[in-house]
Design an enzyme around this catalytic site. Sequence first.
Site, mmCIF file in Angstrom:
data_model
loop_
_atom_site.group_PDB
_atom_site.id
_atom_site.type_symbol
_atom_site.label_atom_id
_atom_site.label_comp_id
_atom_site.label_asym_id
_atom_site.label_seq_id
_atom_site.Cartn_x
_atom_site.Cartn_y
_atom_site.Cartn_z
ATOM 1 N N GLY A 34 2.461 2.318 10.772
ATOM 2 C CA GLY A 34 3.403 3.430 10.633
ATOM 3 C C GLY A 34 4.171 3.755 11.903
ATOM 4 O O GLY A 34 4.817 4.795 11.997
ATOM 5 N N GLU A 44 -6.653 4.965 7.992
ATOM 6 C CA GLU A 44 -6.460 6.395 7.674
ATOM 7 C C GLU A 44 -7.730 6.988 7.064
ATOM 8 O O GLU A 44 -8.041 8.158 7.276
ATOM 9 C CB GLU A 44 -5.242 6.566 6.746
ATOM 10 C CG GLU A 44 -3.942 6.366 7.520
ATOM 11 C CD GLU A 44 -2.799 5.758 6.727
ATOM 12 O OE1 GLU A 44 -2.820 5.800 5.487
ATOM 13 O OE2 GLU A 44 -1.869 5.209 7.370
ATOM 14 N N HIS A 88 -9.564 1.488 5.222
ATOM 15 C CA HIS A 88 -8.238 1.625 5.838
ATOM 16 C C HIS A 88 -8.349 2.585 7.029
ATOM 17 O O HIS A 88 -9.124 3.540 6.986
ATOM 18 C CB HIS A 88 -7.234 2.151 4.804
ATOM 19 C CG HIS A 88 -5.832 2.125 5.319
ATOM 20 N ND1 HIS A 88 -5.332 3.122 6.125
ATOM 21 C CD2 HIS A 88 -4.838 1.209 5.189
ATOM 22 C CE1 HIS A 88 -4.081 2.820 6.458
ATOM 23 N NE2 HIS A 88 -3.765 1.654 5.903
ATOM 24 N N ASN A 147 0.862 -1.187 0.000
ATOM 25 C CA ASN A 147 0.000 0.000 0.000
ATOM 26 C C ASN A 147 0.899 1.239 0.000
ATOM 27 O O ASN A 147 1.478 1.580 1.022
ATOM 28 C CB ASN A 147 -0.898 -0.036 1.247
ATOM 29 C CG ASN A 147 -1.674 1.260 1.439
ATOM 30 O OD1 ASN A 147 -1.791 2.066 0.523
ATOM 31 N ND2 ASN A 147 -2.207 1.447 2.641
ATOM 32 N N LYS A 151 0.031 4.279 -0.251
ATOM 33 C CA LYS A 151 -0.611 5.482 0.324
ATOM 34 C C LYS A 151 -0.397 6.661 -0.639
ATOM 35 O O LYS A 151 -0.310 6.448 -1.845
ATOM 36 C CB LYS A 151 -0.073 5.744 1.721
ATOM 37 C CG LYS A 151 -0.119 4.487 2.597
ATOM 38 C CD LYS A 151 0.107 4.742 4.036
ATOM 39 C CE LYS A 151 0.034 3.411 4.776
ATOM 40 N NZ LYS A 151 0.026 3.551 6.209
ATOM 41 N N SER A 209 3.482 -2.032 10.159
ATOM 42 C CA SER A 209 4.935 -2.070 10.396
ATOM 43 C C SER A 209 5.600 -3.382 9.968
ATOM 44 O O SER A 209 6.529 -3.858 10.620
ATOM 45 C CB SER A 209 5.255 -1.763 11.870
ATOM 46 O OG SER A 209 4.887 -0.437 12.178
ATOM 47 N N GLU A 221 -5.326 -4.961 10.723
ATOM 48 C CA GLU A 221 -4.316 -3.909 10.862
ATOM 49 C C GLU A 221 -4.536 -3.175 12.184
ATOM 50 O O GLU A 221 -5.276 -2.170 12.222
ATOM 51 C CB GLU A 221 -4.426 -2.911 9.705
ATOM 52 C CG GLU A 221 -4.089 -3.484 8.356
ATOM 53 C CD GLU A 221 -3.444 -2.422 7.461
ATOM 54 O OE1 GLU A 221 -2.320 -2.644 7.028
ATOM 55 O OE2 GLU A 221 -4.072 -1.388 7.217
HETATM 56 P P1 PGA Z 1 2.847 0.445 7.586
HETATM 57 O O1 PGA Z 1 1.374 0.666 7.013
HETATM 58 O O2 PGA Z 1 3.370 -0.842 7.018
HETATM 59 O O3 PGA Z 1 3.620 1.649 7.131
HETATM 60 O O4 PGA Z 1 2.733 0.371 9.075
HETATM 61 C C1 PGA Z 1 0.500 -0.413 6.836
HETATM 62 C C2 PGA Z 1 -0.805 0.074 6.263
HETATM 63 O O5 PGA Z 1 -1.244 1.177 6.585
HETATM 64 O O6 PGA Z 1 -1.435 -0.635 5.455
#
Ligand code: PGA
Length: 270
Positions: A194, A118, A116, A26, A28, A234, A188
């Site tokens: 992140g 976010e 997601h 992903n 983003k 992560s 997640e």
């Molecule tokens: P990350 O994000 O691997 O940077 O923690 C995962 C995600 O948001 O799908």
Amino acid sequence: MAAKNRETLQPKINPNTNRTRLIAGNWKMNMNHLEAIQAVQKLHYLLRPADYGFAEICVIAPFVDLRSLQLLIDSDSMGFSLGAQNCYFESKGAFTGEISAPMLAKLGVRYVLVGHSERRTIFGEDDSIVAKKLKAVFESQMIPILCVGETEQEKQAGRSSEVLTRQVQIAIEAVPDELLKRIVIAYEPVWAIGTGLAATDVDASWGASHIRSVIRSLRSAAVSDSAHILYGGSVNAGNARSLIDSESVDGLLVGGASLDPEEFARIVQS
Ligand code: PGA
């Protein structure tokens, strides 16, 4: 010719689960279309045919990259699947700035992220919007990757299982069993996204198993056994192996680490 090459790049069934694996990056809001082309070319160069046999590999790119990536993947018979990060639930009309599921389907998109964290926290998407988007993605013959997960606060309050149950239950309510068998759900935990604080394989397997048991109790073992469940948060080349080997986990949703083709290739090869 292209189709023949593609066939050799199909993921094999994992004999332990009877399901294929999926590793999705992903991106983003990163990578313009020129950077996207370079990244995918580099990833293609780094991966070996056996890597595509281990897992289906998907790039989940910003909308503006999709047409370029579709052309690149098709013309060079690359083994990647294409994913989008969001869509609107209406199919067309006066919704300035939105992108519909049928538009994405026309671009060869196979997976669409829905819900997601976010989108939920920054853009205020609640469970009912998530449910409508999920339905729209299925109606356009694509596969939603439904993202669910508890926040740090919810985890501390002992509410993780209640949160996952609610998010899954509302999202899949209107989806018939035959479609639901194709769903991908990404566990997640928001506290792991992140932050560099990946869940342990025990946490990942707890989340994935809980999600599977929710589907089983709402529908049937046949439906829950067919669904693919990923872990995300992560993920990096150091923890990918133990996370993907966790019980009930069929793959990984990788954020930050997927932006570097070398690191993403290491994750697939780990
Ligand atoms: P990350 O994000 O691997 O940077 O923690 C995962 C995600 O948001 O799908």
